[in-house]
Design an enzyme around this catalytic site. Structure first.
Site, PDB file in Angstrom:
ATOM      1  N   ASP A 298       8.477  18.886  73.990  1.00  0.00           N
ATOM      2  CA  ASP A 298       7.919  18.439  75.268  1.00  0.00           C
ATOM      3  C   ASP A 298       9.030  17.992  76.207  1.00  0.00           C
ATOM      4  OD1 ASP A 298       5.049  18.719  75.157  1.00  0.00           O
ATOM      5  OD2 ASP A 298       5.106  17.252  73.529  1.00  0.00           O
TER       6      ASP A 298
ATOM      7  N   HIS B 234       7.781  23.346  75.935  1.00  0.00           N
ATOM      8  CA  HIS B 234       6.740  23.110  76.934  1.00  0.00           C
ATOM      9  C   HIS B 234       7.399  22.403  78.112  1.00  0.00           C
ATOM     10  CE1 HIS B 234       2.828  20.647  77.944  1.00  0.00           C
ATOM     11  NE2 HIS B 234       3.152  21.506  78.897  1.00  0.00           N
TER      12      HIS B 234
ATOM     13  N   ASP C 196      -3.099  21.328  73.578  1.00  0.00           N
ATOM     14  CA  ASP C 196      -2.097  20.254  73.551  1.00  0.00           C
ATOM     15  C   ASP C 196      -2.693  18.975  74.130  1.00  0.00           C
ATOM     16  OD1 ASP C 196       0.206  18.736  73.627  1.00  0.00           O
ATOM     17  OD2 ASP C 196       1.288  20.051  75.009  1.00  0.00           O
TER      18      ASP C 196
ATOM     19  N   MET D  64      10.129  16.773  79.769  1.00  0.00           N
ATOM     20  CA  MET D  64       9.556  16.092  80.948  1.00  0.00           C
ATOM     21  C   MET D  64      10.676  15.626  81.862  1.00  0.00           C
ATOM     22  SD  MET D  64       6.643  13.752  79.163  1.00  0.00           S
ATOM     23  CE  MET D  64       5.585  14.372  77.860  1.00  0.00           C
TER      24      MET D  64
ATOM     25  N   SER E 136       4.518  18.000  67.709  1.00  0.00           N
ATOM     26  CA  SER E 136       5.299  17.671  68.909  1.00  0.00           C
ATOM     27  C   SER E 136       6.258  16.535  68.596  1.00  0.00           C
ATOM     28  CB  SER E 136       4.377  17.238  70.045  1.00  0.00           C
ATOM     29  OG  SER E 136       5.161  16.606  71.045  1.00  0.00           O
TER      30      SER E 136
ATOM     31  N   MET F   5       7.443  20.645  81.265  1.00  0.00           N
ATOM     32  CA  MET F   5       6.677  19.862  82.244  1.00  0.00           C
ATOM     33  C   MET F   5       7.670  19.413  83.307  1.00  0.00           C
ATOM     34  SD  MET F   5       4.400  17.800  79.474  1.00  0.00           S
ATOM     35  CE  MET F   5       5.540  18.184  78.148  1.00  0.00           C
TER      36      MET F   5
ATOM     37  N   HIS G 162       6.944  21.853  68.575  1.00  0.00           N
ATOM     38  CA  HIS G 162       6.642  21.792  70.012  1.00  0.00           C
ATOM     39  C   HIS G 162       7.589  20.801  70.677  1.00  0.00           C
ATOM     40  CE1 HIS G 162       3.752  22.221  73.375  1.00  0.00           C
ATOM     41  NE2 HIS G 162       3.926  20.914  73.576  1.00  0.00           N
TER      42      HIS G 162
ATOM     43  N   MET H  67      -4.079  22.531  78.343  1.00  0.00           N
ATOM     44  CA  MET H  67      -3.814  21.093  78.234  1.00  0.00           C
ATOM     45  C   MET H  67      -5.136  20.337  78.082  1.00  0.00           C
ATOM     46  SD  MET H  67      -0.575  20.701  78.198  1.00  0.00           S
ATOM     47  CE  MET H  67      -0.692  18.908  78.039  1.00  0.00           C
TER      48      MET H  67
HETATM   49  C1  DX5 Z   1       1.638  15.562  76.577  1.00  0.00           C
HETATM   50  C2  DX5 Z   1       2.452  16.489  75.697  1.00  0.00           C
HETATM   51  C3  DX5 Z   1       1.910  16.638  74.335  1.00  0.00           C
HETATM   52  C4  DX5 Z   1       1.904  15.381  73.517  1.00  0.00           C
HETATM   53  C5  DX5 Z   1       0.743  15.442  72.588  1.00  0.00           C
HETATM   54  O1  DX5 Z   1       2.210  15.506  77.822  1.00  0.00           O
HETATM   55  O2  DX5 Z   1       2.526  17.775  76.268  1.00  0.00           O
HETATM   56  O3  DX5 Z   1       2.539  17.680  73.624  1.00  0.00           O
HETATM   57  O4  DX5 Z   1       3.049  15.187  72.772  1.00  0.00           O
HETATM   58  O5  DX5 Z   1       0.659  14.226  71.957  1.00  0.00           O
HETATM   59  P1  DX5 Z   1      -0.601  13.788  71.113  1.00  0.00           P
HETATM   60  O6  DX5 Z   1      -0.789  14.826  70.040  1.00  0.00           O
HETATM   61  O7  DX5 Z   1      -0.205  12.468  70.602  1.00  0.00           O
HETATM   62  O8  DX5 Z   1      -1.771  13.748  72.055  1.00  0.00           O
HETATM   63 ZN    ZN Z   2       3.244  19.600  75.065  1.00  0.00          ZN
END
Ligand code: DX5
Ligand code: ZN
Length: 221
Positions: free
Chosen positions: A41, A72, A178, A43, A14, A74, A39, A143
């Site tokens: 992320d 992903h 994740d 947000m 990620s 969010m 990946h 998750m």
């Molecule tokens: C959390 C994200 C993850 C995050 C995981 O909201 O969706 O993808 O980057 O990070 P680690 O591997 O550090 O827990």
């Molecule tokens: Zn993620």
């Protein structure tokens, strides 16, 4: 690159834990280390209390990488943005069940845009909420932290959803996890049937990304 066919364990680093000022070289480094998926992320500061990046960053990064782009989302109202991410070069788009009243319509739309589709659920959300749609997806994401931030602790109870999920979905459906994945927790989720392991801090937080990826893969054997 499309989502790899099932049957292999894949690490999906990620970029949330990468150097955002040097994303192209960061992603190249994990590609050189053998990762097939990266990946992304996304947000929005609304569905989750943090803001990362949007489709323009994905589009620019696409110019520098052939990896499978695993977006992903969010974000609230994902139906408004999935076309932007598909156009930007996302290969796989995952949406949260908590963000939609019409998950089937959303998944069909992701497919119509030429992407593989994923559904995911927060640790507090019951697995039953995705039962009807899981098999429409090429990959289902479980998750194992409350989404919003990297570097959080793995939630062991949430990970157990993978066991039931594995019995619900076809054998060629990938199960992705994740949050809080490292060599120790990777071994646990792999034993539950997960085959796609997102790792932020456990890969980009380490100086040697190849050693970091290899250590997670080794733990899954
Ligand atoms: C959390 C994200 C993850 C995050 C995981 O909201 O969706 O993808 O980057 O990070 P680690 O591997 O550090 O827990
Ligand atoms: Zn993620």
């Amino acid at each position: 690159m499309r989502l790899p066919k099932s049957g292999t364990v894949e690490i999906a680093p990620s970029i949330l834990s990468a150097d955002f000022a040097n994303l192209a070289s960061e992603v190249k480094e994990v590609a050189d280390a053998g990762a097939k998926i990266v990946h992304l992320d996304v947000m929005d500061g609304h569905f989750v209390p943090n803001i990362t990046f949007g489709a323009p960053v994905v589009a620019k990064l696409r110019e520098y990488s052939d990896l499978c782009f695993d977006a992903h989302l969010m974000i609230s109202e994902p139906e408004k943005y999935i076309a932007d991410f598909a156009k930007a070069g996302a290969d796989h788009i995952t949406v949260h069940i908590e963000t939609t009243d019409d998950p089937i319509g959303l998944i069909n739309r992701i497919h119509d845009l030429g992407c593989t589709a994923g559904i995911t659920l927060n640790p507090a959300t019951e697995l039953s909420s995705i039962e009807k749609v899981a098999n429409l997806c090429e990959m289902v994401l479980v998750m194992t932290v409350v989404p919003g931030f990297g570097g959080q602790s793995f939630m062991a109870d949430a990970a157990k959803k993978c066991i039931k999920l594995r019995s619900l979905v076809d054998s060629d459906t990938r199960i992705e996890v994740d949050g809080g994945i490292d060599p120790v927790t990777a071994q646990v989720v792999a034993s539950y049937g997960a085959d796609t392991l997102v790792a932020g801090s456990a890969v980009f937080g380490k100086d040697n990304r190849k050693e970091a990826i290899d250590a997670i893969l080794e733990a899954c054997k």
